[in-house]
Design a protein around this motif. Sequence first.
Motif, PDB file in Angstrom:
ATOM      1  N   GLY A 294       0.786  -1.219   0.000  1.00 56.20           N
ATOM      2  CA  GLY A 294       0.000   0.000   0.000  1.00 56.20           C
ATOM      3  C   GLY A 294       0.820   1.272   0.000  1.00 56.20           C
ATOM      4  O   GLY A 294       0.309   2.348  -0.319  1.00 56.20           O
ATOM      5  N   ALA A 295       2.090   1.161   0.374  1.00 52.96           N
ATOM      6  CA  ALA A 295       2.954   2.342   0.431  1.00 52.96           C
ATOM      7  C   ALA A 295       3.748   2.565  -0.854  1.00 52.96           C
ATOM      8  O   ALA A 295       4.442   3.580  -0.976  1.00 52.96           O
ATOM      9  CB  ALA A 295       3.922   2.213   1.613  1.00 52.96           C
ATOM     10  N   LEU A 296       3.650   1.653  -1.816  1.00 52.88           N
ATOM     11  CA  LEU A 296       4.495   1.741  -3.007  1.00 52.88           C
ATOM     12  C   LEU A 296       4.145   2.925  -3.893  1.00 52.88           C
ATOM     13  O   LEU A 296       5.007   3.708  -4.290  1.00 52.88           O
ATOM     14  CB  LEU A 296       4.391   0.442  -3.814  1.00 52.88           C
ATOM     15  N   ALA A 297       2.859   3.058  -4.238  1.00 46.27           N
ATOM     16  CA  ALA A 297       2.461   4.072  -5.210  1.00 46.27           C
ATOM     17  C   ALA A 297       2.716   5.483  -4.694  1.00 46.27           C
ATOM     18  O   ALA A 297       3.072   6.382  -5.468  1.00 46.27           O
ATOM     19  CB  ALA A 297       0.992   3.894  -5.579  1.00 46.27           C
ATOM     20  N   MET A 298       2.552   5.678  -3.397  1.00 48.53           N
ATOM     21  CA  MET A 298       2.786   6.999  -2.830  1.00 48.53           C
ATOM     22  C   MET A 298       4.221   7.464  -3.075  1.00 48.53           C
ATOM     23  O   MET A 298       4.476   8.650  -3.285  1.00 48.53           O
ATOM     24  CB  MET A 298       2.495   6.992  -1.332  1.00 48.53           C
ATOM     25  N   GLN A 299       5.172   6.534  -3.073  1.00 47.03           N
ATOM     26  CA  GLN A 299       6.565   6.902  -3.278  1.00 47.03           C
ATOM     27  C   GLN A 299       6.781   7.491  -4.673  1.00 47.03           C
ATOM     28  O   GLN A 299       7.550   8.446  -4.842  1.00 47.03           O
ATOM     29  CB  GLN A 299       7.455   5.678  -3.061  1.00 47.03           C
ATOM     30  N   ASP A 300       6.102   6.917  -5.658  1.00 41.41           N
ATOM     31  CA  ASP A 300       6.227   7.447  -7.017  1.00 41.41           C
ATOM     32  C   ASP A 300       5.627   8.847  -7.109  1.00 41.41           C
ATOM     33  O   ASP A 300       6.173   9.728  -7.779  1.00 41.41           O
ATOM     34  CB  ASP A 300       5.543   6.512  -8.007  1.00 41.41           C
ATOM     35  N   MET A 301       4.509   9.073  -6.432  1.00 47.52           N
ATOM     36  CA  MET A 301       3.896  10.398  -6.450  1.00 47.52           C
ATOM     37  C   MET A 301       4.775  11.404  -5.735  1.00 47.52           C
ATOM     38  O   MET A 301       4.908  12.551  -6.191  1.00 47.52           O
ATOM     39  CB  MET A 301       2.512  10.344  -5.805  1.00 47.52           C
ATOM     40  N   LEU A 302       5.390  11.006  -4.631  1.00 51.38           N
ATOM     41  CA  LEU A 302       6.300  11.920  -3.946  1.00 51.38           C
ATOM     42  C   LEU A 302       7.454  12.325  -4.862  1.00 51.38           C
ATOM     43  O   LEU A 302       7.921  13.466  -4.818  1.00 51.38           O
ATOM     44  CB  LEU A 302       6.839  11.278  -2.666  1.00 51.38           C
ATOM     45  N   GLY A 303       7.886  11.390  -5.709  1.00 52.96           N
ATOM     46  CA  GLY A 303       8.935  11.727  -6.665  1.00 52.96           C
ATOM     47  C   GLY A 303       8.493  12.819  -7.626  1.00 52.96           C
ATOM     48  O   GLY A 303       9.264  13.745  -7.934  1.00 52.96           O
ATOM     49  N   LEU A 304       7.240  12.758  -8.090  1.00 51.59           N
ATOM     50  CA  LEU A 304       6.723  13.800  -8.978  1.00 51.59           C
ATOM     51  C   LEU A 304       6.571  15.130  -8.239  1.00 51.59           C
ATOM     52  O   LEU A 304       6.868  16.197  -8.794  1.00 51.59           O
ATOM     53  CB  LEU A 304       5.381  13.370  -9.571  1.00 51.59           C
ATOM     54  N   ILE A 305       6.115  15.071  -6.998  1.00 50.54           N
ATOM     55  CA  ILE A 305       5.976  16.299  -6.209  1.00 50.54           C
ATOM     56  C   ILE A 305       7.339  16.943  -5.991  1.00 50.54           C
ATOM     57  O   ILE A 305       7.484  18.171  -6.066  1.00 50.54           O
ATOM     58  CB  ILE A 305       5.281  16.003  -4.866  1.00 50.54           C
ATOM     59  N   GLU A 306       8.336  16.115  -5.740  1.00 53.35           N
ATOM     60  CA  GLU A 306       9.692  16.649  -5.569  1.00 53.35           C
ATOM     61  C   GLU A 306      10.187  17.321  -6.843  1.00 53.35           C
ATOM     62  O   GLU A 306      10.858  18.357  -6.790  1.00 53.35           O
ATOM     63  CB  GLU A 306      10.632  15.515  -5.142  1.00 53.35           C
ATOM     64  N   GLN A 307       9.870  16.751  -7.996  1.00 55.12           N
ATOM     65  CA  GLN A 307      10.281  17.361  -9.266  1.00 55.12           C
ATOM     66  C   GLN A 307       9.596  18.703  -9.492  1.00 55.12           C
ATOM     67  O   GLN A 307      10.230  19.680  -9.898  1.00 55.12           O
ATOM     68  CB  GLN A 307       9.939  16.428 -10.421  1.00 55.12           C
ATOM     69  N   ALA A 308       8.302  18.754  -9.226  1.00 56.00           N
ATOM     70  CA  ALA A 308       7.525  19.961  -9.516  1.00 56.00           C
ATOM     71  C   ALA A 308       7.709  21.031  -8.463  1.00 56.00           C
ATOM     72  O   ALA A 308       7.793  22.226  -8.778  1.00 56.00           O
ATOM     73  CB  ALA A 308       6.045  19.602  -9.646  1.00 56.00           C
ATOM     74  N   GLY A 309       7.749  20.627  -7.196  1.00 55.11           N
ATOM     75  CA  GLY A 309       7.841  21.578  -6.089  1.00 55.11           C
ATOM     76  C   GLY A 309       6.456  22.036  -5.647  1.00 55.11           C
ATOM     77  O   GLY A 309       5.607  22.360  -6.484  1.00 55.11           O
ATOM     78  N   ILE A 310       6.250  22.081  -4.346  1.00 58.14           N
ATOM     79  CA  ILE A 310       4.942  22.471  -3.819  1.00 58.14           C
ATOM     80  C   ILE A 310       4.541  23.894  -4.240  1.00 58.14           C
ATOM     81  O   ILE A 310       3.368  24.131  -4.558  1.00 58.14           O
ATOM     82  CB  ILE A 310       4.912  22.329  -2.285  1.00 58.14           C
ATOM     83  N   PRO A 311       5.437  24.881  -4.279  1.00 60.40           N
ATOM     84  CA  PRO A 311       4.999  26.217  -4.719  1.00 60.40           C
ATOM     85  C   PRO A 311       4.381  26.215  -6.110  1.00 60.40           C
ATOM     86  O   PRO A 311       3.344  26.854  -6.341  1.00 60.40           O
ATOM     87  CB  PRO A 311       6.279  27.044  -4.658  1.00 60.40           C
ATOM     88  N   ALA A 312       4.993  25.492  -7.058  1.00 61.10           N
ATOM     89  CA  ALA A 312       4.437  25.431  -8.417  1.00 61.10           C
ATOM     90  C   ALA A 312       3.127  24.664  -8.437  1.00 61.10           C
ATOM     91  O   ALA A 312       2.199  25.013  -9.176  1.00 61.10           O
ATOM     92  CB  ALA A 312       5.440  24.774  -9.363  1.00 61.10           C
ATOM     93  N   ILE A 313       3.036  23.621  -7.627  1.00 59.75           N
ATOM     94  CA  ILE A 313       1.802  22.846  -7.545  1.00 59.75           C
ATOM     95  C   ILE A 313       0.677  23.706  -6.985  1.00 59.75           C
ATOM     96  O   ILE A 313      -0.453  23.691  -7.490  1.00 59.75           O
ATOM     97  CB  ILE A 313       2.018  21.588  -6.684  1.00 59.75           C
ATOM     98  N   ARG A 314       0.982  24.474  -5.944  1.00 60.35           N
ATOM     99  CA  ARG A 314      -0.038  25.348  -5.359  1.00 60.35           C
ATOM    100  C   ARG A 314      -0.476  26.416  -6.370  1.00 60.35           C
ATOM    101  O   ARG A 314      -1.674  26.729  -6.481  1.00 60.35           O
ATOM    102  CB  ARG A 314       0.495  26.003  -4.084  1.00 60.35           C
ATOM    103  N   ALA A 315       0.457  26.969  -7.121  1.00 60.60           N
ATOM    104  CA  ALA A 315       0.103  27.968  -8.132  1.00 60.60           C
ATOM    105  C   ALA A 315      -0.831  27.371  -9.178  1.00 60.60           C
ATOM    106  O   ALA A 315      -1.809  28.004  -9.604  1.00 60.60           O
ATOM    107  CB  ALA A 315       1.363  28.522  -8.785  1.00 60.60           C
TER     108      ALA A 315
END
Length: 408
Positions: A294-315
């Motif tokens: 159950g924890a596997l897929a979240m790791q891949d999403m965290l990788g995408l969030i790290e690439q994009a950055g929370i400020p850009a995601i929030r914008a």
Amino acid sequence: MTTTPDATTRDATERDAADSLAAFPNKFVRSPEVRAYLDGNSLGRPTTASAEQLASFVSEQWGGRLIRGWDESWYELPLTLGDRLGRTVLGAAPGQTFVGDSTTVVLYKLIRAALNARPDRSEIIIDTGNFPTNRYVVEGIAAELGKTLRWIDPPLDAGITADHLRAVLTENTALIMISHVAYRSGYLADMPGITALAHDAGALVLWDLCHSAGVVETQLDEWGVDLAAGCTYKYLNGGPGSPAYGYVRQEHIESMTQPIQGWMGSSTPFEMGPGYLPHHGIRRFISGTPSIIGALAMQDMLGLIEQAGIPAIRAKSVALTEYALELTDELLVPLGVAVSSPRDSRERGSHVTIDHESFASVNAALWKQGIIPDFRRPHGIRLGLSPLSTTFAEVQLGIEAIHAELAN
């Protein structure tokens, strides 16, 4: 018959072309049966990386390493993944976040731990607009321990404010249970301000981050947050039933006790001893064996969030919800639709709720067309816009489809 306004006034093509995160939607599994997915605040799309990883895990990790996997990485995963989640999304230093259990169980643990830390106080503050699980768990614990609930009843299109709290905070307040983003209205609460107000009164605060983690900038350490919990299947795209997480501020960890004493949270988990002593550090908040799959897929999403950055995601989140409101005002408000989310983006998460008495049947019709928003009783549609996977074109298609159903 109502006519549709000129499409050029709301064309999403230029917005998608100018989107700095335009490469990300193609990193998610996109079924041709789904024309517009507007429910990312309930269940996020799977990433393409997760589709590959889940298959390889069965043959290479589970099938290949078998029980050796626990010694090699699985045993530490609830903490190493917790640290990564804290660093990437929560604004939390290492050693304060764990992954495991369901959101309900994590909330139960943290509520009980908070009340144990304030034994001389008898009141819990919560709002009527909070997610049902939160209310149910708090009600059960209050009955179990003989605590008094102090209810706040916020407006349908808003959430808890500092003024609400000032009216009910007393010297008997032990804990405030509050959602960072209200699950129905999308109201974004003032986390630092409310936390500071609670601390001035000697109370603790437990924040539900289910509808904010991954799309709203959050600084748990900097803002003095005591406790937080959240799920990972919404904007963290962990998949159905993926494990929840909990955050306990460093200064509280050793002094708090949680009620579900399990083998993996003991000081000597592999000795299988006759009595329980809690482990040092955040591991003491873990109970039983965590779900590794159950924890596997979240790791891949965290990788995408790290690439994009929370400020850009929030914008991007703000841009998507602003666009949804623009289209709603143009196409739906004239047909009697009411906006039940804050107009000010500083007070809004990543979803917009709209209300109309016909929306139960409209939502059902949309699902048959492969357009998937979310229905909330009595007559609300939530447009949950996940910035890395949702396009402006999907927003346009969805709202035009709602317009067509109402107009006809």
